[in-house]
Design an enzyme around this catalytic site. Sequence first.
Site, PDB file in Angstrom:
ATOM      1  N   CYS A 114      -4.734   1.356  -4.647  1.00 57.40           N
ATOM      2  CA  CYS A 114      -5.043  -0.050  -4.360  1.00 57.40           C
ATOM      3  C   CYS A 114      -6.299  -0.239  -3.511  1.00 57.40           C
ATOM      4  O   CYS A 114      -7.412  -0.131  -4.023  1.00 57.40           O
ATOM      5  CB  CYS A 114      -3.821  -0.714  -3.726  1.00 57.40           C
ATOM      6  N   GLU A 164       1.446   0.538  -7.833  1.00 57.71           N
ATOM      7  CA  GLU A 164       1.855   0.562  -6.430  1.00 57.71           C
ATOM      8  C   GLU A 164       3.132  -0.271  -6.270  1.00 57.71           C
ATOM      9  O   GLU A 164       3.279  -1.332  -6.858  1.00 57.71           O
ATOM     10  CB  GLU A 164       0.730  -0.027  -5.575  1.00 57.71           C
ATOM     11  N   LYS A 167      -2.049   7.208   0.841  1.00 53.26           N
ATOM     12  CA  LYS A 167      -3.113   6.204   0.926  1.00 53.26           C
ATOM     13  C   LYS A 167      -3.824   6.241   2.278  1.00 53.26           C
ATOM     14  O   LYS A 167      -3.190   6.155   3.336  1.00 53.26           O
ATOM     15  CB  LYS A 167      -2.507   4.823   0.676  1.00 53.26           C
TER      16      LYS A 167
END
Length: 299
Positions: A177, A59, A134
């Site tokens: 993440c 990321e 995300k």
Amino acid sequence: CKPRHILHLFVRMTSSSSLPVAAVCQMTATPDKEANFSACTRLVEQAKEGGACMVFLPEGFDYIGSNREETLQLSESLEGDIISRYSHLARKLDLWLSLGGFHERGHDWKTDRRIYNSHIIMNGQGELVSVYRKAHLFDVELTSKAVSLKESAFTVPGPRLVPPIQTPIGKVGLGVCYDLRFPELSSALRRHGAEILTYPSAFTVATGAAHWEVLLRARAIETQCFVLAAAQVGAHHAKRTSFGHTLAVDPWGEVTGDCGGSDVGLTLVQIDLQRLRDVRRDMPVQQHRRDQDFYCSLD
């Protein structure tokens, strides 16, 4: 990720050279996009030399800004210069790339100046074959740990999951993440055929030390998938430092690669899908799972 560790992996791979190899990378991004691209290029070239057919970057591989305005100002679209350069790199080296999260300007950029945190899969011809945005944004105030981040201040949550994508190492399911903390996401990807789950990340030092490895191993164990998690490490600027420990985990939950908490580098991992099939055959968790109504029976 230390040289002797990489050499050890090279030696192991020569005994099973028919298995595909993934390179899972660790870097320290800064607001300097050119320096970041140079660092990532070196890692991708090292991965190619090590026999990898797919490379995973963390990321914020493009940059990690020091404030909201810098983060927004440095962002680009998928048609911008950075993705174009990675497309050329993938094509030149004939490598698949996992790039995420990329700071992608949102669909309403001109009116709201907000971005997506996007995980991009690029094939060996440099073509974008999948983009996941995300879904779970990191809005956390851990006062006792001096952690304060509000990703939603400038980021739009992604609207949906994307199907796992067939790659040279197997079928890859995409997260980013903080998505790691939501097992519903990994379970959905597993139901749709994922063999490898990937969570490019920039975990804080406080949350990484407490939760990083146990979460990755849990996702691997409960889905019986390989889990590959490229990570940021070290100080990005005066305000932010990342935990590191790029990890690879097999479907039994064993850690097969760890880049440690201080150095830039990569770990090379053989993806043995027969190992995955054996684990799933011997403990058929998916067959034992009840239907969705059962798990919602308390609602």
